[in-house]
Design an enzyme around this catalytic site. Structure first.
Site, PDB file in Angstrom:
ATOM      1  N   GLU A 188      32.929  31.711  34.925  1.00  0.00           N
ATOM      2  CA  GLU A 188      32.588  32.887  34.134  1.00  0.00           C
ATOM      3  C   GLU A 188      33.915  33.566  33.826  1.00  0.00           C
ATOM      4  O   GLU A 188      34.491  34.226  34.687  1.00  0.00           O
ATOM      5  CB  GLU A 188      31.629  33.762  34.957  1.00  0.00           C
ATOM      6  CG  GLU A 188      30.786  34.661  34.119  1.00  0.00           C
ATOM      7  CD  GLU A 188      31.445  36.006  33.949  1.00  0.00           C
ATOM      8  OE1 GLU A 188      32.267  36.107  33.013  1.00  0.00           O
ATOM      9  OE2 GLU A 188      31.171  36.904  34.735  1.00  0.00           O
ATOM     10  N   CYS A 204      34.048  41.817  31.650  1.00  0.00           N
ATOM     11  CA  CYS A 204      34.208  40.638  30.783  1.00  0.00           C
ATOM     12  C   CYS A 204      33.334  40.723  29.546  1.00  0.00           C
ATOM     13  O   CYS A 204      33.665  40.172  28.508  1.00  0.00           O
ATOM     14  CB  CYS A 204      33.900  39.374  31.564  1.00  0.00           C
ATOM     15  SG  CYS A 204      32.311  39.455  32.382  1.00  0.00           S
ATOM     16  N   TRP A 251      38.174  41.502  40.973  1.00  0.00           N
ATOM     17  CA  TRP A 251      38.320  42.885  41.416  1.00  0.00           C
ATOM     18  C   TRP A 251      37.682  43.931  40.497  1.00  0.00           C
ATOM     19  O   TRP A 251      37.667  45.105  40.815  1.00  0.00           O
ATOM     20  CB  TRP A 251      39.825  43.213  41.530  1.00  0.00           C
ATOM     21  CG  TRP A 251      40.596  42.699  40.336  1.00  0.00           C
ATOM     22  CD1 TRP A 251      41.326  41.544  40.289  1.00  0.00           C
ATOM     23  CD2 TRP A 251      40.679  43.265  39.032  1.00  0.00           C
ATOM     24  NE1 TRP A 251      41.850  41.359  39.026  1.00  0.00           N
ATOM     25  CE2 TRP A 251      41.478  42.408  38.231  1.00  0.00           C
ATOM     26  CE3 TRP A 251      40.159  44.417  38.434  1.00  0.00           C
ATOM     27  CZ2 TRP A 251      41.753  42.659  36.886  1.00  0.00           C
ATOM     28  CZ3 TRP A 251      40.432  44.665  37.094  1.00  0.00           C
ATOM     29  CH2 TRP A 251      41.219  43.799  36.344  1.00  0.00           C
TER      30      TRP A 251
END
Ligand SMILES: NC(=O)c1ccc[n+]([C@@H]2O[C@H](COP(=O)([O-])OP(=O)(O)OC[C@H]3O[C@@H](n4cnc5c(N)ncnc54)[C@H](O)[C@@H]3O)[C@@H](O)[C@H]2O)c1
Ligand SMILES: O=S(=O)(O)c1ccc(CO)cc1
Length: 486
Positions: free
Chosen positions: A258, A292, A159
């Site tokens: 990932e 990330c 998200w």
């Protein structure tokens, strides 16, 4: 009540897309889609039942037969038309994205642009999936190495950057000749569905793209257990990635993971400290820090330290926090209530291990807003230095020698992005060699682009997205020994 997207369009949660048709999910569960800036319910998302999922499996198997036999040039045409549609839908998708995810509209528009660019690169590459002929030792024989699509794929995306992360998986799979079931995040479904629609309308044959939503654990365990699925690509948390690796193991299914990151930034004394600090504030607080590869641990050499902290904190404190739909907003809310709680806990715990130089508090009491927060002099033993913040928190600490910087930078279980600021060729080389990460940006804040592989080491996962390596992850390699004289 319906919420408008800013044009005339009301917000509607999408339906499932299975075997070439849209349908409501027939499971008993549903979830509300919430605007994180207001906490208002935008709509309810229906979920796939086991029967819907079985239909998706049958459809993706049929779709694979058609798509793998479609010439690369034809696949490329569909993808490029989809990219064109995506660019035409930029504003509509960006508005959905801001409504359901919270990011400022300007960042949402950039997200659509980046998604289009990433799929375009894969589309262009679709016609360059080469095999090779090797000299065979016996007369009348050829050794041939061929690349073939790996099979129907399950693509699961999160998200935080929902449009880019789903489009990147979809583009790679389709360019390689794979069909797919995409499971986007249930919290931000409409922007992804609208992106998917662009490729459906571009002419992807029935069954090639399937879209499902549901309780994530139920959807992934049901689909991964099926023999139909040959490859899984997931972006999300380490814990979920580990669970999926377990589910994929019995079928020995290919997996790209990932996962998280806790990216170090190393600023040496010779850097242009003010300019670098300001550039890093933009990178750190983009998407409210929910990336990330966001820079999170800032290690600054002693001579530059005080000035870096001052400039960084001043720039962070000037960021305007607010509804992403409002003009002038620099940072929106966190994407959901879980993230706000997690950041508040992290900030509270870190107060004992560092000094808050700006921020530290929730903003308002409606919406998931939090101040951009900067800690200085953070102890290397702080929990925050180990655990991924995934939010608007920057942790700064001084270092003395390059060896110390490396030791601090490599002291987490993550290894995704990293950022180094120095003009010294010797230091650049040392950092590139010794940082245990998937990517290094030197005098830059960019570690992920369409033409280069993006992936991590250790707890950040394995496999690559984008670049040749990203495309290759949807291909398997077949060796053919062709004897012409037999
Ligand atoms: N790498 C990334 O880009 C990324 C993106 C989102 C979240 N995260 C990580 O996740 C942490 C918490 O986010 P969260 O609260 O949404 O956590 P979470 O682990 O519950 O969910 C992360 C994502 O995985 C999906 N998911 C969850 N369980 C799943 C399952 N069993 N099968 C398939 N998909 C599943 C969710 O739908 C969501 O999109 C963050 O702190 C961050 O570390 C990473
Ligand atoms: O927006 S991007 O920089 O392309 C990007 C890539 C990967 C991720 C994973 O969180 C987020 C943003």
């Amino acid at each position: 009540m319906s919420v408008t997207t800013g044009g005339d369009m009301p917000y509607r949660a999408p339906r499932l897309f299975i075997g070439g048709a849209w349908r409501a999910g027939s499971a008993e569960t549903r979830n509300p889609v919430i605007n994180p800036a207001t906490e208002a319910v935008l709509d309810e998302l229906t979920h796939a039942s086991p029967r819907d999922l079985d239909d998706a499996l049958a459809a993706v198997a049929r779709g694979f037969k058609v798509w793998r036999a479609t010439p690369a040039a034809a696949r490329q045409r569909v993808l490029l038309q989809g990219v064109q549609n995506l660019r035409a839908q930029r504003e509509a998708i960006a508005r959905l994205l801001t409504l359901e995810q919270g990011k400022p509209l300007a960042q949402a528009r950039m997200e659509v642009d980046t998604a289009a660019d990433m799929v375009q690169w894969y589309a262009e590459q679709a016609r360059r999936v080469y095999g090779r002929i090797l000299p065979a030792p016996q007369p009348g024989a050829d050794y041939e190495v061929r690349k073939e699509p790996v099979g129907p794929c399950l693509l699961m995306s999160p998200w935080n950057v929902p449009v880019i992360l789903a489009a990147r998986k979809l583009g790679g799979a389709l360019a390689a000749g794979c069909s797919c079931i995409l499971k986007p995040p249930e919290e931000t479904p409409a922007s992804v569905a609208k992106m998917v629609e662009c490729f459906i309308e571009a002419g992807a044959p029935d069954g090639v793209i399937n879209l499902v939503f549901g309780v994530p654990q139920r959807v992934s365990s049901h689909l991964i257990a099926s023999d139909v699925i040959r490859k899984i690509s997931f972006t999300g948390s380490v814990a979920v990635g580990q669970g999926l690796a377990g589910l994929a193991a019995p079928g020995l299914k290919r997996l790209t993971l990932e996962l998280g990151g806790h990216s170090p930034v190393i600023v040496f004394d010779d850097a242009d400290v003010d300019a670098v600090a300001r550039q890093l504030v933009v990178a750190k607080f983009r998407n409210a820090g929910q990336l990330c590869h966001a820079p999170t641990r800032f290690f600054v050499q002693k001579g530059a330290y005080a000035r870096f902290v001052d400039t960084f904190a001043a720039a962070a404190s000037q960021l305007r926090v607010g509804d992403g739909m409002a003009e002038g907003t620099d940072m929106g809310p966190l994407a959901n209530g879980r993230r706000l709680s997690a950041i508040r806990e992290l900030v509270a715990a870190t107060r004992a291990d560092g000094t808050v130089v700006t921020g530290g508090e929730r903003v308002g009491d409606t919406g998931y807003f939090h101040q951009p927060t900067v800690f200085a002099d953070v102890s290397p033993d702080a929990k925050a230095m180990r655990d991924e913040p995934f939010g608007p928190v920057a942790l700064i600490r001084a270092f003395d020698t390059p060896a110390q910087a490396i030791e601090l930078a490599n002291a987490t279980r993550y290894g995704l992005g990293s950022y180094v600021f120095t003009d010294s060729a010797r230091l650049q080389r040392q950092m590139i060699t010794e940082l245990e990460v998937g990517s290094v940006a030197i005098n830059s804040t960019v570690v992920t682009v369409a033409e280069a592989p993006f992936g991590g080491v250790r707890d950040s996962g394995y496999g690559y997205e984008s670049g040749e390596e990203g495309l290759d992850s949807y291909l398997h390699t077949k060796f053919v020994n062709r004897n012409h004289s037999a």
